[in-house]
Design a protein around this motif. Structure first.
Motif, PDB file in Angstrom:
ATOM      1  N   ALA A  14       0.830  -1.210   0.000  1.00 16.92           N
ATOM      2  CA  ALA A  14       0.000   0.000   0.000  1.00 16.92           C
ATOM      3  C   ALA A  14       0.862   1.256   0.000  1.00 16.92           C
ATOM      4  N   TYR A  15       1.865   1.305   0.871  1.00 17.93           N
ATOM      5  CA  TYR A  15       2.757   2.457   0.928  1.00 17.93           C
ATOM      6  C   TYR A  15       3.566   2.565  -0.364  1.00 17.93           C
ATOM      7  N   GLY A  16       4.048   1.445  -0.877  1.00 16.90           N
ATOM      8  CA  GLY A  16       4.816   1.451  -2.124  1.00 16.90           C
ATOM      9  C   GLY A  16       4.011   2.036  -3.275  1.00 16.90           C
ATOM     10  N   LEU A  17       2.731   1.683  -3.363  1.00 15.52           N
ATOM     11  CA  LEU A  17       1.871   2.209  -4.417  1.00 15.52           C
ATOM     12  C   LEU A  17       1.638   3.709  -4.235  1.00 15.52           C
ATOM     13  N   GLY A  18       1.320   4.120  -3.026  1.00 15.75           N
ATOM     14  CA  GLY A  18       1.135   5.543  -2.758  1.00 15.75           C
ATOM     15  C   GLY A  18       2.382   6.345  -3.039  1.00 15.75           C
ATOM     16  N   GLU A  19       3.515   5.822  -2.620  1.00 10.34           N
ATOM     17  CA  GLU A  19       4.794   6.488  -2.846  1.00 10.34           C
ATOM     18  C   GLU A  19       5.096   6.600  -4.340  1.00 10.34           C
ATOM     19  N   ARG A  20       4.795   5.547  -5.096  1.00  9.33           N
ATOM     20  CA  ARG A  20       5.039   5.587  -6.549  1.00  9.33           C
ATOM     21  C   ARG A  20       4.198   6.670  -7.209  1.00  9.33           C
ATOM     22  N   LEU A  21       2.939   6.779  -6.807  1.00  9.33           N
ATOM     23  CA  LEU A  21       2.083   7.826  -7.365  1.00  9.33           C
ATOM     24  C   LEU A  21       2.605   9.224  -7.003  1.00  9.33           C
ATOM     25  N   ILE A  22       3.085   9.389  -5.777  1.00  6.90           N
ATOM     26  CA  ILE A  22       3.695  10.655  -5.354  1.00  6.90           C
ATOM     27  C   ILE A  22       4.899  10.968  -6.247  1.00  6.90           C
ATOM     28  N   ASP A  23       5.732   9.959  -6.511  1.00 10.88           N
ATOM     29  CA  ASP A  23       6.920  10.164  -7.342  1.00 10.88           C
ATOM     30  C   ASP A  23       6.547  10.543  -8.775  1.00 10.88           C
ATOM     31  N   ILE A  24       5.491   9.930  -9.316  1.00  9.68           N
ATOM     32  CA  ILE A  24       5.034  10.277 -10.668  1.00  9.68           C
ATOM     33  C   ILE A  24       4.548  11.720 -10.694  1.00  9.68           C
ATOM     34  N   LEU A  25       3.746  12.110  -9.710  1.00  5.51           N
ATOM     35  CA  LEU A  25       3.274  13.491  -9.644  1.00  5.51           C
ATOM     36  C   LEU A  25       4.438  14.463  -9.538  1.00  5.51           C
ATOM     37  N   ASN A  26       5.422  14.117  -8.737  1.00  6.62           N
ATOM     38  CA  ASN A  26       6.596  14.971  -8.566  1.00  6.62           C
ATOM     39  C   ASN A  26       7.351  15.144  -9.885  1.00  6.62           C
ATOM     40  N   ALA A  27       7.447  14.082 -10.667  1.00 11.77           N
ATOM     41  CA  ALA A  27       8.159  14.155 -11.947  1.00 11.77           C
ATOM     42  C   ALA A  27       7.377  14.955 -12.993  1.00 11.77           C
ATOM     43  N   ARG A  28       6.063  14.921 -12.931  1.00 17.09           N
ATOM     44  CA  ARG A  28       5.231  15.555 -13.965  1.00 17.09           C
ATOM     45  C   ARG A  28       4.819  16.990 -13.657  1.00 17.09           C
ATOM     46  N   LEU A  29       4.767  17.354 -12.401  1.00 17.97           N
ATOM     47  CA  LEU A  29       4.276  18.677 -12.026  1.00 17.97           C
ATOM     48  C   LEU A  29       5.404  19.522 -11.450  1.00 17.97           C
ATOM     49  N   SER A  30       5.693  20.630 -12.087  1.00 14.56           N
ATOM     50  CA  SER A  30       6.847  21.439 -11.691  1.00 14.56           C
ATOM     51  C   SER A  30       6.711  22.063 -10.305  1.00 14.56           C
ATOM     52  N   SER A  31       5.508  22.375  -9.874  1.00 10.76           N
ATOM     53  CA  SER A  31       5.345  23.027  -8.577  1.00 10.76           C
ATOM     54  C   SER A  31       4.862  22.072  -7.481  1.00 10.76           C
ATOM     55  N   PHE A  32       4.927  20.787  -7.739  1.00  8.43           N
ATOM     56  CA  PHE A  32       4.462  19.787  -6.781  1.00  8.43           C
ATOM     57  C   PHE A  32       5.489  19.583  -5.676  1.00  8.43           C
ATOM     58  N   LYS A  33       5.001  19.504  -4.445  1.00  9.31           N
ATOM     59  CA  LYS A  33       5.861  19.182  -3.302  1.00  9.31           C
ATOM     60  C   LYS A  33       5.238  18.039  -2.534  1.00  9.31           C
ATOM     61  N   PHE A  34       6.082  17.276  -1.855  1.00 10.85           N
ATOM     62  CA  PHE A  34       5.581  16.175  -1.037  1.00 10.85           C
ATOM     63  C   PHE A  34       6.392  16.077   0.238  1.00 10.85           C
ATOM     64  N   THR A  35       5.792  15.438   1.211  1.00 10.97           N
ATOM     65  CA  THR A  35       6.479  15.051   2.434  1.00 10.97           C
ATOM     66  C   THR A  35       6.111  13.600   2.692  1.00 10.97           C
ATOM     67  N   LYS A  36       7.142  12.761   2.824  1.00 10.96           N
ATOM     68  CA  LYS A  36       6.943  11.341   3.096  1.00 10.96           C
ATOM     69  C   LYS A  36       7.347  11.065   4.539  1.00 10.96           C
ATOM     70  N   PHE A  37       6.461  10.414   5.270  1.00  9.38           N
ATOM     71  CA  PHE A  37       6.776   9.939   6.610  1.00  9.38           C
ATOM     72  C   PHE A  37       7.151   8.471   6.447  1.00  9.38           C
ATOM     73  N   VAL A  38       8.428   8.193   6.469  1.00  8.13           N
ATOM     74  CA  VAL A  38       8.950   6.842   6.261  1.00  8.13           C
ATOM     75  C   VAL A  38       8.977   6.158   7.620  1.00  8.13           C
ATOM     76  N   CYS A  39       8.146   5.147   7.760  1.00  9.36           N
ATOM     77  CA  CYS A  39       7.938   4.532   9.074  1.00  9.36           C
ATOM     78  C   CYS A  39       8.138   3.019   8.992  1.00  9.36           C
ATOM     79  N   PRO A  40       9.036   2.471   9.800  1.00  8.76           N
ATOM     80  CA  PRO A  40       9.185   1.019   9.820  1.00  8.76           C
ATOM     81  C   PRO A  40       7.913   0.346  10.347  1.00  8.76           C
ATOM     82  N   SER A  41       7.711  -0.879   9.942  1.00  9.26           N
ATOM     83  CA  SER A  41       6.497  -1.628  10.287  1.00  9.26           C
ATOM     84  C   SER A  41       6.201  -1.620  11.775  1.00  9.26           C
ATOM     85  N   ASN A  42       7.219  -1.812  12.592  1.00  8.99           N
ATOM     86  CA  ASN A  42       6.998  -1.909  14.036  1.00  8.99           C
ATOM     87  C   ASN A  42       6.592  -0.580  14.676  1.00  8.99           C
TER      88      ASN A  42
END
Length: 139
Positions: A14-42
């Motif tokens: 689920a996170y991998g899919l969401g992250e991939r979509l974020i990365d695609i948006l980042n590559a296609r949109l010049s003014s796009f910004k994101f913040t990823k909260f990278v959290c281990p499973s535990n």
């Protein structure tokens, strides 16, 4: 300008899919910004509870959540798929098998980040790493 936030169990598809979509948006949109909260499973259950407490999101049993800078909750990865299609006409370019590979790679990378002591502690009972689109990362 769009700014989206994503948080989730880094080892989940689920996170991998969401992250991939974020990365695609980042590559296609010049003014796009994101913040990823990278959290281990535990640590995901604690972070999920904190997001629910802090923002009022009903995170349920989601493994991934996405929201806007204005605090509007988009939902889990399935709601985000629809959001990306409806708003940006963007779809994921990876298949299910690749998503499992991405989840495994994310888990390994996250483990390495925590082993390198780059973790940001927000509360004593959970930890995550914040990655912003406008910052350089060695990972």
């Amino acid at each position: 300008m769009s700014h989206l936030y994503i948080a989730g169990d880094v080892a989940s598809v689920a996170y991998g899919l969401g992250e991939r979509l974020i990365d695609i948006l980042n590559a296609r949109l010049s003014s796009f910004k994101f913040t990823k909260f990278v959290c281990p499973s535990n640590n995901w259950k604690s972070l999920s509870s904190e997001l629910q407490r802090r923002y009022g999101f009903k995170t349920k049993d989601y493994q991934c959540v996405i929201w806007t800078a204005s605090g509007r909750f988009i939902g889990d990865q399935n709601a985000f798929i629809k959001y990306c299609k409806d708003i940006y006409n963007v779809e994921s370019d990876v298949d299910q098998t690749t998503l499992f590979d991405i989840a495994e790679e994310n888990k390994i990378t996250c483990d390495n980040m925590f082993n390198d002591d780059l973790a940001v502690d927000i509360e004593e009972d959970y930890a995550h790493i914040i990655v912003n689109s406008w910052e350089q990362s060695e990972y």
